[in-house]
Design a protein around this motif. Structure first.
Motif, PDB file in Angstrom:
ATOM      1  N   PHE C   9      31.467  43.343  87.711  1.00  0.00           N
ATOM      2  CA  PHE C   9      30.347  42.911  88.042  1.00  0.00           C
ATOM      3  C   PHE C   9      30.915  41.690  89.010  1.00  0.00           C
ATOM      4  O   PHE C   9      32.035  41.214  89.255  1.00  0.00           O
ATOM      5  CB  PHE C   9      29.922  41.996  86.679  1.00  0.00           C
ATOM      6  N   LYS C  10      29.611  40.962  89.703  1.00  0.00           N
ATOM      7  CA  LYS C  10      29.979  39.945  90.627  1.00  0.00           C
ATOM      8  C   LYS C  10      29.166  38.916  90.758  1.00  0.00           C
ATOM      9  O   LYS C  10      28.036  38.823  89.732  1.00  0.00           O
ATOM     10  CB  LYS C  10      30.158  40.742  91.817  1.00  0.00           C
ATOM     11  N   ILE C  11      29.500  37.775  91.300  1.00  0.00           N
ATOM     12  CA  ILE C  11      28.521  36.375  91.434  1.00  0.00           C
ATOM     13  C   ILE C  11      27.236  36.968  92.399  1.00  0.00           C
ATOM     14  O   ILE C  11      27.284  37.677  93.268  1.00  0.00           O
ATOM     15  CB  ILE C  11      29.300  35.393  92.264  1.00  0.00           C
ATOM     16  N   HIS C  12      26.071  36.549  91.658  1.00  0.00           N
ATOM     17  CA  HIS C  12      24.827  37.114  92.214  1.00  0.00           C
ATOM     18  C   HIS C  12      24.434  36.189  93.550  1.00  0.00           C
ATOM     19  O   HIS C  12      24.895  34.979  93.447  1.00  0.00           O
ATOM     20  CB  HIS C  12      23.825  36.817  91.090  1.00  0.00           C
ATOM     21  N   LYS C  13      23.593  36.418  94.272  1.00  0.00           N
ATOM     22  CA  LYS C  13      23.088  35.977  95.145  1.00  0.00           C
ATOM     23  C   LYS C  13      22.001  34.839  94.987  1.00  0.00           C
ATOM     24  O   LYS C  13      21.347  35.353  93.894  1.00  0.00           O
ATOM     25  CB  LYS C  13      22.489  36.860  96.199  1.00  0.00           C
ATOM     26  N   ASP C  14      22.037  33.620  95.231  1.00  0.00           N
ATOM     27  CA  ASP C  14      21.113  32.585  94.746  1.00  0.00           C
ATOM     28  C   ASP C  14      19.715  33.117  94.859  1.00  0.00           C
ATOM     29  O   ASP C  14      19.401  33.213  96.269  1.00  0.00           O
ATOM     30  CB  ASP C  14      21.445  31.626  95.435  1.00  0.00           C
ATOM     31  N   GLN C  15      18.758  32.899  93.969  1.00  0.00           N
ATOM     32  CA  GLN C  15      17.563  33.367  94.315  1.00  0.00           C
ATOM     33  C   GLN C  15      16.540  32.183  94.499  1.00  0.00           C
ATOM     34  O   GLN C  15      15.262  31.980  94.655  1.00  0.00           O
ATOM     35  CB  GLN C  15      16.766  34.173  93.177  1.00  0.00           C
ATOM     36  N   LEU C  16      17.151  30.932  94.520  1.00  0.00           N
ATOM     37  CA  LEU C  16      16.606  29.618  94.587  1.00  0.00           C
ATOM     38  C   LEU C  16      15.875  29.486  95.885  1.00  0.00           C
ATOM     39  O   LEU C  16      16.387  29.922  96.983  1.00  0.00           O
ATOM     40  CB  LEU C  16      17.641  28.672  94.214  1.00  0.00           C
ATOM     41  N   LEU C  17      14.735  28.771  95.983  1.00  0.00           N
ATOM     42  CA  LEU C  17      14.042  28.425  97.119  1.00  0.00           C
ATOM     43  C   LEU C  17      14.833  27.069  97.616  1.00  0.00           C
ATOM     44  O   LEU C  17      14.753  26.193  97.017  1.00  0.00           O
ATOM     45  CB  LEU C  17      12.437  28.165  97.290  1.00  0.00           C
ATOM     46  N   ASP C  18      15.600  27.189  98.818  1.00  0.00           N
ATOM     47  CA  ASP C  18      16.311  25.862  99.241  1.00  0.00           C
ATOM     48  C   ASP C  18      15.591  25.201 100.124  1.00  0.00           C
ATOM     49  O   ASP C  18      15.427  25.669 101.455  1.00  0.00           O
ATOM     50  CB  ASP C  18      17.616  26.482  99.716  1.00  0.00           C
ATOM     51  N   GLN C  19      14.798  24.208  99.749  1.00  0.00           N
ATOM     52  CA  GLN C  19      13.924  23.196 100.687  1.00  0.00           C
ATOM     53  C   GLN C  19      14.625  22.433 101.711  1.00  0.00           C
ATOM     54  O   GLN C  19      14.158  22.014 102.532  1.00  0.00           O
ATOM     55  CB  GLN C  19      13.139  22.425  99.946  1.00  0.00           C
ATOM     56  N   ASP C  20      16.008  22.350 101.470  1.00  0.00           N
ATOM     57  CA  ASP C  20      16.822  21.706 102.710  1.00  0.00           C
ATOM     58  C   ASP C  20      17.298  22.462 103.845  1.00  0.00           C
ATOM     59  O   ASP C  20      17.831  21.857 104.567  1.00  0.00           O
ATOM     60  CB  ASP C  20      18.209  21.050 101.797  1.00  0.00           C
ATOM     61  N   ARG C  21      17.156  23.594 103.411  1.00  0.00           N
ATOM     62  CA  ARG C  21      17.597  24.471 104.787  1.00  0.00           C
ATOM     63  C   ARG C  21      16.418  24.105 105.795  1.00  0.00           C
ATOM     64  O   ARG C  21      15.599  24.141 105.832  1.00  0.00           O
ATOM     65  CB  ARG C  21      17.349  26.126 104.566  1.00  0.00           C
ATOM     66  N   PRO C  22      17.143  23.924 106.932  1.00  0.00           N
ATOM     67  CA  PRO C  22      15.905  23.561 108.161  1.00  0.00           C
ATOM     68  C   PRO C  22      15.045  24.508 108.340  1.00  0.00           C
ATOM     69  O   PRO C  22      15.526  25.763 108.606  1.00  0.00           O
ATOM     70  CB  PRO C  22      16.906  23.026 109.440  1.00  0.00           C
ATOM     71  N   ASN C  23      13.806  24.286 108.249  1.00  0.00           N
ATOM     72  CA  ASN C  23      12.941  25.352 108.725  1.00  0.00           C
ATOM     73  C   ASN C  23      12.316  25.102 110.141  1.00  0.00           C
ATOM     74  O   ASN C  23      11.228  24.486 110.258  1.00  0.00           O
ATOM     75  CB  ASN C  23      11.864  25.434 107.681  1.00  0.00           C
ATOM     76  N   VAL C  24      13.063  25.730 111.105  1.00  0.00           N
ATOM     77  CA  VAL C  24      12.693  25.171 112.799  1.00  0.00           C
ATOM     78  C   VAL C  24      11.412  25.967 112.806  1.00  0.00           C
ATOM     79  O   VAL C  24      10.413  25.766 113.425  1.00  0.00           O
ATOM     80  CB  VAL C  24      13.916  25.744 113.361  1.00  0.00           C
ATOM     81  N   ALA C  25      11.382  27.239 112.231  1.00  0.00           N
ATOM     82  CA  ALA C  25      10.047  28.171 112.578  1.00  0.00           C
ATOM     83  C   ALA C  25       8.806  27.310 112.156  1.00  0.00           C
ATOM     84  O   ALA C  25       7.934  27.372 112.903  1.00  0.00           O
ATOM     85  CB  ALA C  25      10.283  29.585 111.756  1.00  0.00           C
ATOM     86  N   TYR C  26       8.793  26.925 111.045  1.00  0.00           N
ATOM     87  CA  TYR C  26       7.801  26.007 110.439  1.00  0.00           C
ATOM     88  C   TYR C  26       7.254  25.088 111.255  1.00  0.00           C
ATOM     89  O   TYR C  26       6.127  24.644 111.654  1.00  0.00           O
ATOM     90  CB  TYR C  26       7.781  25.728 108.966  1.00  0.00           C
ATOM     91  N   LYS C  27       8.211  23.986 111.744  1.00  0.00           N
ATOM     92  CA  LYS C  27       8.207  22.940 112.624  1.00  0.00           C
ATOM     93  C   LYS C  27       7.514  23.294 113.552  1.00  0.00           C
ATOM     94  O   LYS C  27       6.519  22.804 114.444  1.00  0.00           O
ATOM     95  CB  LYS C  27       9.365  22.179 112.510  1.00  0.00           C
TER      96      LYS C  27
END
Lengths: 356, 356, 113, 612
Positions: C9-27
């Protein structure tokens, strides 16, 4: 012991009490307005500007205070309220006694104690503040965090202490949504480049021009509205706040790091008056506010000389509060006029009886 | 961080803890993973505090693990718990002390059910009588073992030989406290300090001179979760939770993790090894992990117990760096020599995580 | 050597929405289509959408994916658009949905950000 | 040699000829094979004659401007035709003077310089001088108007005058100087050397200067030459490129060459635009100030080699009003589409879900394709269904089952590949029903069906269908007196030329206030799917202005034949808006049942118009 008689005693010198006072005085009644704080104005004093047009709170307050100065007794701690068939008797901490046939309660609200929502971290983390505190910062034009820096990212949390069965307030406080939007825009105006996110569960903007404010917040100030309720706040190693919520539209849990959290606290009844008088306490509705909340005679069903108006009869904005106060002031007027007439009739009857 | 703010909650969430005469029930898994821990608890209570503590050889599992993985029916669990209570009555005690947080949660849950549904309690009485011809009495006081240590924390602190202070720098040790979920998250009023900001371990650490770290993922589960761990396919969830917690506490450079739950203790300890193997990350200084101790182990260490008598060699993450910082006097040579004097077999040395 | 031991078994990928990731596209999008910020996620656009009936996609979701940084989903949804403009007609807040879609396509499909 | 002053002129002329030739060859080579084949097919005497006549009419006489605005026409015509005549007359004079046919150009232009001192008399000399002076005055009158237009455009009947680029302004200054320079040169020439016509000679005689000032005359000739040379050098870089490019443009145009997807012809068209500004007044986008998307500016940016801004490519209703009035007949729409395709043409798409979807293969004689917009206007949809039902037609309302777009919005946004993809799927879907007739209530769909679907069966707008019902004598509806104005949807009117049918239908239903129409003159409702930039308020502003322009004082309702126009007008909210199908269906209800049943019979659709 000092004894003072009046036609109507108004408890609470907020917008409602002052409005009613102004009207009753103009109708020629002798009134007293009792205020527990050292200056009149109620919660208006806490506010800098008001939605939806950014009017200054002082501009609203000053005309209300005009011609009222002599009627207002400040720093009054009411100790007892009793009622005889004819009149109410109110005694304060200096044993001054006020009597009047009509008692007008406009004690207003008190902001919800945000510390009760433990998971939000109010009182524990620096930079978790309430809307009242933010308004104070706006008033002093000193929007800084505890480390003296200007916040770059702010989260406004809606419905703190409103519509929340866990803290016993199941009602909607009705004005926090628009307050939040007003304050978010204010932050946007004062701090260039600030990012404000509003975390809401429902937006309830049911007033005139409120939608304009909402649109302006979105369009001009780029305030983000995220549908989701804060679940927990934590502090990061650098002192910023990590918040956790679900983006309910995306259906995914989410986290956000912000510099400051503003809790839009709801309204609660200030129970200080009802605690000392069972007669008043009896008139508390299931939601904890005074009056029946019914469309007609919402503030006083019994017509026994006891009147309620303002935010103590349910969450209201200032316009609604003053409107209700005006309406109830005229009810007081009718009540006083009728009792005067019946008194004259009584005297007339007695006179006839004596003479017959 | 406003510590005063936290104190409000700590004062609000207090509970009655009996002074003496304890009936102690052990944990199923803790005895196997960290056999010295419960022994240390008994010794501290009997020898250092001079309390009467009875450990009953007749008591069984509470069935918590079976119950949480849906193997054991609730009625069975209730009957087993009723039997423990009857054993306590038989031994002549009133104060129930539980070593395991899962059990503590389960006992509280069942007591809550009985309180709200007396008919169920009656039925369980019947089941117990029919199966074992026993009768039971609900304990007057039911607490977790960590509550007892919390209660006597000042007495323990007064007697300590070592403090949770880094003897090289003179600064307090940075301690992560982790509370088992079932301690207060089900019934916040049953835990000291409540569920959001529990005080039970923080209080102990403070009195021993350490400093508690408030890191963002503080409130998250350690990842144990019975269903997750017992099915190999979902074991990754368990690991991921611990990983996230470790990542979150990493920037604070903790010296020690203290837990009050058998599962948390085990998983913080063992998963550090698994993370080091899968991710190549360790969180202590120079390839060491962060030592994970139970509350009794910490208290016993402070009181000057021999670390190897406490069974600290049974921990995956080596405790030597901690012992060094605390200045504990120990003999590295006897680490793997058991009570009987026989050499225990030495563990295999992992690639990354340091083991001495 | 990392990964020496296979645990199964292994560590899962995070499913959390990270609102701190810069969203250049949205800007960038907000600059190009300012009316996009008026969206209140009412879903009128999706309800009227030709392709949503068959694909489950709609403008509300596309906007949300853009805002939350779920670009993979966004790219998939963008492909289905027939561009008929009904979403623009029903939008109660006057969001220029058609321009938004073209701009999103340009950002996410041509430049492959 | 005194005549070194002709050097600027000659250099300019040589540069101009080389430059034009090079450009034309380059553009010609860039033509698509398809267009080259078309050109080859078109080569004929008739084509040559027709084109030459058009060149004379349009490049010199500007007949199309004459039809639009007579004052403006005089200005343009006097400059163009006057100058042409001046050159022509000058050349003839040179021939008569020198006796050779192939005189050097500068000889003809500066003839008076070369003939000075040789005082000749005779009617031919006086006559030529006389004619040349008249022509010069003719040109100068136009020039005067042109200058005056800069200050007061209203007087020339122009609402908005074009705002020119700086290169254009410099070129304009040179052009304006050419004729006064000639006047000065001629006048001074005659001051010192006598001669001249009634005007220049007269002016020359007015000035009295001593003989030793005669260098002024030479200087004036040099100035004239320099101005001409300068203008010729600037010409290929300015809007005056249209003077020559219009000629090949007319030839190519008459060869039916398509502009879409062809850079070669686009270049010819772009350079044929004179930036006259006639399209500005007709453009409804005037509501937005500072808009650089209007055709004039859009073409100018293309001509100057500047890449037009995204906003100016996309901010256009594509109503075609500018194309309609353009005196040079530049295909502005196709040029704009070329730019849109360049921008958005290769976007990813995946319409495979349309195949996977379950699709009931009904076979019906009529396929009724409402289109996306009809789905948003249930009133039209229900009205059409009622009409079909009451006429006993075997029909299927095709997008009731699964919505599918005709593809035109994709096309208009420049997503050409996606457009072809969706066209294939929609076409297959329609043909699966094996219809004998396709009826659509949406002119947008109709336009696409006619131009891009290549159906072998008739495709009609519902107004045409309803008209055929009336024409066959079935369902003569009851006429009511509601005062109604019909709005011509752009795609139906300007694009497809369907003006009379909806009017005929409406005339039998209501009191139609605008029975007369001018083809190509309709206004856009503002809701056009082609525009990506306007916001709601601006669209509503256009809609309101359109409504105000088409209604009269006592108009009671608006009618249109397009669901999108209907919705836009409804949003604008000034008048009640109805589709003609709704009015028709309403009047049908009043018919007795016997009449309805009597009318139910199998129809023959062979008389319906088949698309190309």
């Amino acid at each position: 012991m000092k004894r003072t008689e009046a036609d109507c005693i108004i408890i609470g010198a907020g917008p409602a009490g002052l409005k009613a006072g102004t009207i009753l005085q103009s109708l020629g009644y002798k009134i007293f307005i009792l205020e527990k704080e050292y200056q009149p104005g109620g919660k208006l004093l806490l506010w800098n500007t008001l939605f939806p047009h950014d009017e200054s709170a002082m501009e609203i307050l000053n005309p209300l205070l005009k011609d009222q100065k002599k009627n207002i007794m400040t720093s009054v701690q009411i100790e007892t309220i009793t009622k005889s068939p004819e009149e109410f008797t109110v005694a304060d901490q200096n044993q001054t006694i006020y009597t009047s046939p009509a008692l007008f309660i406009s004690t207003g609200f008190k902001p919800f104690n945000a510390g009760r929502k433990e998971e939000y971290g109010y009182g524990i983390y620096d930079n978790v503040i309430t809307s009242v505190e933010l308004e104070d910062k706006l008033k002093n034009n000193n929007i800084t965090m505890t480390n003296g820096k200007v916040p770059g990212k702010v989260a406004m949390i809606h419905c703190v202490g409103s519509r929340d069965i866990k803290v016993g307030n199941e009602y909607c406080s009705s004005v926090c949504c628009i307050t939040g939007i007003k304050q978010a825009m204010e932050l946007g105006k004062r701090i260039p480049g600030i990012q404000v996110s509003c975390l809401y569960m429902d937006l309830r903007l049911n007033g005139r021009f409120y939608e304009d404010n909402y649109k302006m917040a979105q369009m001009s100030h780029k305030i983000q509205f995220i549908r989701g309720r804060l679940s927990e706040t934590n502090e990061d190693v650098d002192g910023s706040l990590v918040i956790r919520y679900e983006d309910t539209l995306a259906g995914k849990p989410a986290k956000m790091i912000v510099d400051m959290i503003v809790l839009l606290v709801g309204m609660q009844l200030d129970k200080s008056v009802s605690r000392i008088c069972p007669l008043i306490n009896e008139q508390t509705g299931t939601d904890g506010f005074f009056g029946t909340g019914k469309i007609d005679f919402s503030s006083n069903p019994q017509k026994d000389g006891l009147f309620f108006a303002g935010a103590c009869t349910g969450p209201k904005n200032i316009t609604e509060s003053m409107n209700e106060a005006s309406r109830v002031a005229f009810e007081v007027h009718h009540f006083l006029k009728n009792s005067l007439i019946s008194e004259i009739h009584d005297r007339h009857d007695r006179f006839r009886l004596q003479n017959s | 961080m406003k510590v005063d703010g936290k104190k409000v909650f700590w004062n609000e969430y207090q509970k009655d803890i009996a002074d003496d005469q304890y009936y102690f029930v052990r944990s199923c898994i803790r005895q196997n993973f960290f056999p010295g821990a419960e022994e240390a608890f008994i010794r501290i209570l009997r020898n250092d505090l001079g309390k009467d503590l009875y450990t009953d050889p007749n008591h069984t599992t509470c069935t918590g693990i079976g119950y949480h993985v849906d193997l054991v029916k609730l009625e069975t669990t209730m009957t087993v718990i009723a039997r423990q209570f009857s054993l306590m009555a038989e031994a002549g005690y009133h104060n129930f002390v539980i070593s395991c947080v899962t059990s503590f949660g389960l006992y509280n849950e069942i007591l809550d059910i009985w309180e709200k549904h007396p008919e169920i309690e009656e039925q369980v009485r019947d089941y117990l009588y029919r199966s074992t011809e026993r009768e039971f009495r609900i304990p007057e006081n039911l607490v977790h073992a960590s509550d007892i240590i919390f209660k006597f924390k000042d007495q323990i602190a007064a007697k300590t030989r070592y403090k949770l202070v880094n003897q090289y720098t003179g600064k307090p040790l940075q301690v992560v406290e982790h509370i088992g979920c079932h301690y207060a998250k089900i019934f916040p009023e049953k835990g000291i300090g409540g569920a959001e900001h529990p005080y039970v371990l923080a209080g102990l650490i403070e009195s021993l001179g350490g400093e508690v770290i408030d890191y963002p993922e503080k409130r998250m589960c350690c990842g144990f979760g019975f269903r997750q761990y017992f099915i190999k396919a979902s074991r990754g969830y368990s690991l991921s939770c611990t990983y996230r917690k470790m990542k979150s506490m990493e920037p604070y450079q903790p010296d020690l993790i203290v837990t009050n739950c058998p599962g948390c203790n085990f998983f913080f300890d063992r998963w550090q090894y698994v993370i080091s193997e899968t991710k190549g990350e360790t969180y202590g200084e120079e390839g060491n992990g962060i030592p994970v101790l139970t509350y009794e182990e910490v208290a016993a260490l402070a009181l000057g117990y021999d670390p190897w008598h406490l069974g600290l060699q049974m921990h995956q993450v080596a405790v030597e760096p901690l012992l060094g910082k605390m200045g504990v006097d120990y003999d590295p040579a006897v680490k793997y020599i058991g009570f009987s004097g026989k050499q225990l077999s030495k563990p295999q040395i992992p690639d990354l995580l340091k083991v001495y | 050597m990392i990964g020496m031991t296979d645990f199964g078994f292994k560590i899962h990928k995070d499913q959390l929405l990270d609102q701190d990731r810069p969203n250049v596209a949205y800007k960038e999008m907000i600059e190009k289509v300012p009316s996009l910020s008026l969206c209140i996620s009412c879903g009128s656009c999706t309800a009227t959408c030709n392709s949503s009936e068959m694909t489950g996609m709609g403008f509300r979701k596309l906007h949300l994916y853009l805002k939350t940084g779920l670009y993979v989903n966004l790219k998939r949804g963008l492909k289905y658009c027939q561009y008929c403009g009904k979403c623009w007609l029903v939008c109660p807040r006057g969001v220029n949905t058609r321009k938004a879609i073209v701009e999103m396509k340009r950002i996410f499909e041509i430049y492959k950000t | 040699m005194e005549s070194f002053f002709v050097i600027p002129f000659t250099i300019g002329l040589i540069f101009l000829i080389i430059s034009l030739t090079a450009s034309y060859i380059r553009w010609f080579m860039a033509l698509r094979i398809k267009n080259k084949v078309r050109l080859k097919k078109a080569l004929s005497i008739k084509w040559l004659v027709v084109s030459l006549v058009e060149v004379f009419r349009e490049c010199l006489l500007h007949i199309r401007i004459f039809k639009v605005n007579k004052r403006l026409w005089y200005m343009h015509m006097s400059l163009a035709f006057g100058w042409f005549l001046l050159i022509l007359a000058g050349h003839i004079e040179t021939i008569s003077k020198t006796g050779t046919f192939f005189a050097s150009p500068y000889k003809a232009i500066f003839l008076d310089f070369y003939t000075r001192g040789h005082l000749e008399t005779g009617w031919s000399v006086t006559g030529f001088n006389y004619i040349m002076d008249i022509l010069l005055i003719f040109v100068l009158s136009g020039l005067f108007l042109a200058i005056y237009k800069r200050f007061n455009a209203k007087l020339l009947g122009v609402g908005k005058t074009a705002n020119h680029s700086s290169t254009d302004k410099v070129a304009l200054a040179f052009l304006w100087l050419v004729f006064p320079a000639r006047l000065i040169a001629e006048t001074l020439n005659h001051t010192f050397y006598d001669g001249g016509g009634f005007f220049t000679g007269f002016l020359g005689n007015l000035i009295y200067l001593q003989e030793n000032y005669n260098f002024l005359s030479n200087a004036a000739w040099l100035f004239y030459s320099s101005v001409l040379g300068g203008f010729f050098i600037l010409l290929p870089f300015s809007r005056y490129m249209h003077i020559f490019t219009e000629i090949p443009h007319i030839f190519l145009k008459n060869a039916n060459i398509e502009v879409l997807h062809d850079d070669g012809i686009t270049n010819f068209q772009v350079h044929a635009c004179s930036s006259c500004g006639i399209c500005l007044d007709t453009c409804q986008m005037n509501v937005k100030t500072g808009l650089m998307g209007q055709s004039l500016y859009f073409l100018r940016n293309l001509r100057n080699g500047k890449k037009p801004k995204e906003n100016s490519i996309m901010n256009c209703l594509m109503c075609g009003r500018c194309k309609q009035v353009c005196p040079v007949q530049v295909d502005t729409l196709s040029i704009r589409m070329n730019e849109r395709n360049r921008m958005n043409g290769k976007m990813n798409y995946d319409f495979s879900y349309l195949d996977e979807a379950s699709w009931p293969a009904f076979q019906s004689r009529i396929v009724f394709f409402g289109g996306c917009m009809t789905r948003l206007t249930p009133a039209i949809r229900e009205a059409m269904k009622k009409i079909f039902m009451l006429t006993g037609e075997d029909f299927i309302f095709i997008d009731e089952y699964e919505a599918i777009c005709c593809g035109r919005p994709l096309l208009l946004s420049g997503q050409y590949e996606a457009f072809r993809e969706i066209v294939n799927r929609t076409r297959r879907r329609i043909l699966d029903c094996h219809p004998a007739l396709i009826v659509t209530t949406c002119p947008i769909c109709l336009n696409t069906f006619k131009n891009d679907y290549y159906f072998q069966i008739p495709v009609v707008h519902h107004s045409q269908y309803l008209n055929s019902l009336i024409k066959e004598g079935r369902f003569i509806p009851q006429r009511n007196g509601v005062k109604t104005v019909y709005h011509d949807p752009c795609e139906l009117g300007r694009d497809l030329g369907i003006y009379s049918e909806p009017r005929k239908v409406l005339d039998s239903l209501v009191y139609l206030q605008n029975k007369d129409y001018k083809a190509g003159d309709g206004l856009c409702c503002g809701g056009s799917l082609a525009d990506l930039e306007l916001d709601v308020e601006e669209k509503m502003q256009i809609a309101r202005e359109t409504i105000e322009q088409i209604v009269t004082n006592d108009t009671q309702q608006l009618t249109t034949g397009c669901p999108l126009c209907k919705m836009t007008f409804q949003m604008a909210g000034l008048y009640p808006v109805k589709d003609l199908a709704e009015i028709y269906a309403e009047s049908m209800i009043t018919l007795p049942v016997e009449k309805i049943t009597a009318n139910m019979k199998i129809r023959n659709y062979s008389n319906m118009p088949v698309n190309r």
